[in-house]
Design an enzyme around this catalytic site. Sequence first.
Site, mmCIF file in Angstrom:
data_model
loop_
_atom_site.group_PDB
_atom_site.id
_atom_site.type_symbol
_atom_site.label_atom_id
_atom_site.label_comp_id
_atom_site.label_asym_id
_atom_site.label_seq_id
_atom_site.Cartn_x
_atom_site.Cartn_y
_atom_site.Cartn_z
ATOM 1 N N PRO A 1 131.054 10.844 56.110
ATOM 2 C CA PRO A 1 129.711 9.880 55.715
ATOM 3 C C PRO A 1 129.314 9.302 53.887
ATOM 4 O O PRO A 1 130.234 9.138 53.421
ATOM 5 C CB PRO A 1 128.729 11.447 55.180
ATOM 6 C CG PRO A 1 129.965 12.956 56.234
ATOM 7 C CD PRO A 1 130.889 12.064 55.969
ATOM 8 N N CYS A 2 129.344 7.772 55.027
ATOM 9 C CA CYS A 2 128.952 6.963 54.057
ATOM 10 C C CYS A 2 127.919 6.635 52.597
ATOM 11 O O CYS A 2 128.150 5.635 52.099
ATOM 12 C CB CYS A 2 128.934 5.670 54.642
ATOM 13 S SG CYS A 2 127.683 4.609 55.592
#
Length: 389
Positions: free
Chosen positions: A79-80
Amino acid sequence: MDSIELFTGAGGLALGTHMAGFHHRGLMEWNDDACDTLRRNAKLNALPGISGWRVHQTDVRMMSFDLFGEVDLIAGGPPCQPFSLGGKHRAQDDSRNMFPEFVRAVRELQPRAFILENVKGLLRQSFSNYFEYIKLQLEYPTITKRRDEEWTDHRNRLEEVRTKGRHQGLKYNVISELLNAADYGVPQTRERVFVVGFRSDTNLEWHFPEPTHSLDALKWDQYITKEYWKRHRIRAPRNEPVSLGVKLSDLEQDGPFKTKPWRTVRDAIAGLPEPIAGRDAKDFSNHRLNPGAKVYPGHTGSPIDLPSKTLKAGVHGVPGGENMIAYPDGSVRYLTVREAARVQTFPDTWLFEGSWSEAMRQLGNAVPVDLAAVVANSVAAKLNAGDEH
């Protein structure tokens, strides 16, 4: 060659590695709609060979990777949000930071190679030390963080191991690079960080693939040969591309170019019927008009004769500026889900579950399939060459 995929999302990276010849033994994802998308396409065999895809809807922190057995590749995009320019920038202090889980998967399965991708924001100066820490953990995945140890102290220990140069345990040769998807034939100026590692005992040499497309070649195609307009059967505009800082005299001096032209939004959506509101177009799923697109400062859309701006998922809903087409006459409209999927180079057979905004969120989080395939093909070729020796 066998692989597993972490943080699969709608399947962009998984499709790219699949196209490169990797057989996925497991796909891990948490989001309901993304899992529905993966399951539906596997059930329909939307791309040959994916009917056996096994989707694990789970929190990877609860996952035991041992059940997958020996694999050649681990791929994934943690997840960025902790690092995204559109997020809150909490990095290592963000509970959504899943880089440690990717490192754990590498440590437990010891694949011959891994491919990790993430947002450009990971390279921001404020995150640079943490990014180096991530790479050090991937280089020496068995040297784990001690209980109650600060990440900076763990990083210092890893740096000492590297400088000493005598580590006898599991080690990976790790390199990273920022790639612009447009430079590899994706109709979108999307910059992503790729981190690739090969297990040191493979003794394989590898480098990132060279770009195959360029803006200069597009401008040559549009304003020197004018082949672009002929291909789309429309009249070439009279105006020169001054706004892009491109001088036709310089193009004439430097061209023709060895690279292919950047692909544009017009290239991406060619062959699709004009969408209408309320129902999908015949023969094309996820292709219906979402009305209400408007222009205001900072929300201007993507010019149809350039690559799209970076499609984004958004923290608070979908930012429409990046998800609009801007026409030469000044009008705009939202991309349909199918058009956005083409911008992300998903095949037309790939169906997206959920509402328009949720489907767009899946696409905004995805790796462009063709970019993933370029990197994965290069990694696969190197692994296969290693098998032959």
